[in-house]
Design a protein around this motif. Structure first.
Motif, PDB file in Angstrom:
ATOM      1  N   UNK A 225       0.910  -1.296   0.112  1.00 27.47           N
ATOM      2  CA  UNK A 225       0.086   0.033  -0.100  1.00 27.47           C
ATOM      3  C   UNK A 225       0.719   1.182   0.116  1.00 27.47           C
ATOM      4  N   UNK A 226       0.597   1.975  -0.982  1.00 28.89           N
ATOM      5  CA  UNK A 226       1.332   3.417  -1.284  1.00 28.89           C
ATOM      6  C   UNK A 226       0.368   4.580  -0.944  1.00 28.89           C
ATOM      7  N   UNK A 227       0.285   5.106  -0.041  1.00 31.27           N
ATOM      8  CA  UNK A 227      -0.568   6.444   0.211  1.00 31.27           C
ATOM      9  C   UNK A 227       0.117   7.746  -0.140  1.00 31.27           C
ATOM     10  N   UNK A 228      -0.407   8.338  -1.351  1.00 33.04           N
ATOM     11  CA  UNK A 228       0.073   9.510  -1.373  1.00 33.04           C
ATOM     12  C   UNK A 228      -0.604  10.786  -0.918  1.00 33.04           C
ATOM     13  N   UNK A 229       0.526  11.831  -0.377  1.00 31.20           N
ATOM     14  CA  UNK A 229      -0.087  12.989   0.258  1.00 31.20           C
ATOM     15  C   UNK A 229       0.288  14.216  -0.384  1.00 31.20           C
ATOM     16  N   UNK A 230      -0.338  15.148  -0.359  1.00 33.82           N
ATOM     17  CA  UNK A 230       0.035  16.506  -0.860  1.00 33.82           C
ATOM     18  C   UNK A 230       0.789  17.228   0.478  1.00 33.82           C
ATOM     19  N   UNK A 231       1.976  17.381   0.578  1.00 31.47           N
ATOM     20  CA  UNK A 231       2.774  17.868   1.465  1.00 31.47           C
ATOM     21  C   UNK A 231       3.545  19.297   1.120  1.00 31.47           C
ATOM     22  N   UNK A 232       2.744  19.989   0.012  1.00 28.99           N
ATOM     23  CA  UNK A 232       3.208  21.164  -0.601  1.00 28.99           C
ATOM     24  C   UNK A 232       3.309  22.376   0.411  1.00 28.99           C
ATOM     25  N   UNK A 233       2.378  22.251   1.411  1.00 26.29           N
ATOM     26  CA  UNK A 233       2.302  23.275   2.552  1.00 26.29           C
ATOM     27  C   UNK A 233       3.476  23.189   3.369  1.00 26.29           C
ATOM     28  N   UNK A 234       4.253  22.167   3.378  1.00 26.43           N
ATOM     29  CA  UNK A 234       5.400  21.781   4.377  1.00 26.43           C
ATOM     30  C   UNK A 234       4.710  20.981   5.610  1.00 26.43           C
ATOM     31  N   UNK A 235       3.481  20.731   5.819  1.00 25.03           N
ATOM     32  CA  UNK A 235       2.894  20.259   6.845  1.00 25.03           C
ATOM     33  C   UNK A 235       2.344  18.812   6.604  1.00 25.03           C
ATOM     34  N   UNK A 236       2.488  17.814   7.380  1.00 25.98           N
ATOM     35  CA  UNK A 236       2.036  16.605   7.203  1.00 25.98           C
ATOM     36  C   UNK A 236       1.131  16.201   8.388  1.00 25.98           C
ATOM     37  N   UNK A 237      -0.120  15.607   8.261  1.00 26.73           N
ATOM     38  CA  UNK A 237      -0.983  15.033   9.289  1.00 26.73           C
ATOM     39  C   UNK A 237      -0.465  13.852  10.126  1.00 26.73           C
ATOM     40  N   UNK A 238       0.580  14.211  10.888  1.00 25.67           N
ATOM     41  CA  UNK A 238       1.371  13.056  11.603  1.00 25.67           C
ATOM     42  C   UNK A 238       0.713  12.096  12.440  1.00 25.67           C
ATOM     43  N   UNK A 239      -0.365  12.276  12.956  1.00 25.86           N
ATOM     44  CA  UNK A 239      -1.404  11.371  13.518  1.00 25.86           C
ATOM     45  C   UNK A 239      -2.007  10.357  12.568  1.00 25.86           C
ATOM     46  N   UNK A 240      -2.033  10.870  11.340  1.00 22.13           N
ATOM     47  CA  UNK A 240      -2.806  10.166   9.995  1.00 22.13           C
ATOM     48  C   UNK A 240      -1.713   9.228   9.411  1.00 22.13           C
ATOM     49  N   UNK A 241      -0.437  10.016   9.419  1.00 23.29           N
ATOM     50  CA  UNK A 241       0.733   9.139   8.671  1.00 23.29           C
ATOM     51  C   UNK A 241       1.015   7.892   9.796  1.00 23.29           C
ATOM     52  N   UNK A 242       1.042   8.196  11.088  1.00 20.93           N
ATOM     53  CA  UNK A 242       1.098   7.105  11.892  1.00 20.93           C
ATOM     54  C   UNK A 242       0.359   6.074  11.846  1.00 20.93           C
ATOM     55  N   UNK A 243      -0.957   6.182  11.749  1.00 24.65           N
ATOM     56  CA  UNK A 243      -2.006   5.378  11.555  1.00 24.65           C
ATOM     57  C   UNK A 243      -2.006   4.540  10.344  1.00 24.65           C
ATOM     58  N   UNK A 244      -1.368   5.220   9.080  1.00 24.86           N
ATOM     59  CA  UNK A 244      -1.183   4.673   8.123  1.00 24.86           C
ATOM     60  C   UNK A 244      -0.107   3.442   8.203  1.00 24.86           C
ATOM     61  N   UNK A 245       1.278   3.979   8.733  1.00 20.60           N
ATOM     62  CA  UNK A 245       2.221   3.093   8.965  1.00 20.60           C
ATOM     63  C   UNK A 245       2.061   1.868   9.838  1.00 20.60           C
ATOM     64  N   UNK A 246       0.910   2.065  10.776  1.00 20.56           N
ATOM     65  CA  UNK A 246       0.395   0.971  11.694  1.00 20.56           C
ATOM     66  C   UNK A 246      -0.195  -0.114  10.772  1.00 20.56           C
ATOM     67  N   UNK A 247      -0.694   0.169   9.625  1.00 19.61           N
ATOM     68  CA  UNK A 247      -1.788  -0.453   8.851  1.00 19.61           C
ATOM     69  C   UNK A 247      -0.813  -0.959   7.453  1.00 19.61           C
ATOM     70  N   UNK A 248       0.365  -0.814   7.784  1.00 15.19           N
ATOM     71  CA  UNK A 248       1.433  -1.443   6.741  1.00 15.19           C
ATOM     72  C   UNK A 248       1.314  -0.563   5.529  1.00 15.19           C
ATOM     73  N   UNK A 249       0.772   0.615   5.430  1.00 11.26           N
ATOM     74  CA  UNK A 249       0.738   1.416   4.441  1.00 11.26           C
ATOM     75  C   UNK A 249       2.288   2.250   4.241  1.00 11.26           C
TER      76      UNK A 249
END
Length: 188
Positions: free
Chosen positions: A54-78
């Motif tokens: 699973x590759x989950x593409x996010x737009x981080x052009x603003x310089x910000x990442x939703x870290x809580x969501x990123x951590x959840x994705x990592x926990x689901x093997x994305x």
């Protein structure tokens, strides 16, 4: 050379979230109304009985990442892929297009694309022409019509709610329902 028994699940997170919010709910989705990405990953593993990446593409052009969501994705093997570019670049689309080209070039792997976007048509066509299995995960009624037309060439379309069961509650969608799938209790 990569394993030919790999399904690459490519998620256009912006597109899925925008379609859910603007076209289905007519408002910003609450966290409980968003797809259960673990269910989507499970579907990707089961649909062709292959290992899923699973590759989950996010737009981080603003310089910000939703870290809580990123951590959840990592926990689901994305594998989250936060991309940045200029404000005029469709960074997620470009990233997914390049990834599809790379999958084709490596000589193995099937693709499930979570998006409604027609920007991926050339890559989908090339994958189908090469004999790869390709599916789109979407809300059927909002899928780009030209992309949907590729079913005649072998593209499989899977509805996020109906086929995957990716939501914990029934969404307020108005769409054509095959009589064989009609459940009147849903409307009572």
């Amino acid at each position: 050379m990569p394993d030919s028994l790999t399904t690459y699940l490519l998620v256009d997170g912006e597109n899925i979230d925008a379609t859910l919010g603007m076209s289905v709910l007519n408002r910003r989705p609450e966290p409980s109304e968003r797809p259960r990405w673990d269910r989507v990953m499970h579907f990707a593993e089961e649909v062709w009985d292959e290992t899923a990446r699973g590759l989950f593409f996010l737009n981080a052009t603003s310089g910000q990442m939703p870290m809580g969501f990123v951590q959840a994705l990592l926990a689901m093997n994305f594998h989250p892929i936060p991309l940045a570019g200029t404000v005029h670049e469709k960074v997620v689309d470009i990233g997914i297009q390049r990834t599809m080209d790379a999958i084709l070039a490596q000589g193995a792997g099937d693709v499930l694309l979570a998006s409604h976007d027609g920007d991926y048509i050339p890559q989908v066509e090339r994958l189908l022409d090469a004999g790869r299995r390709v599916g789109v995960l979407c809300f059927r009624e909002f899928l780009n019509s030209e992309l949907a037309g590729l079913t005649e060439r072998g593209l499989k379309i899977y509805d996020l709610e109906d086929d995957l069961g990716a939501f914990t509650s029934v969404l307020p969608r108005v769409r054509i329902i095959p009589l064989t799938a009609f459940d009147p209790t849903r409307y009572l």
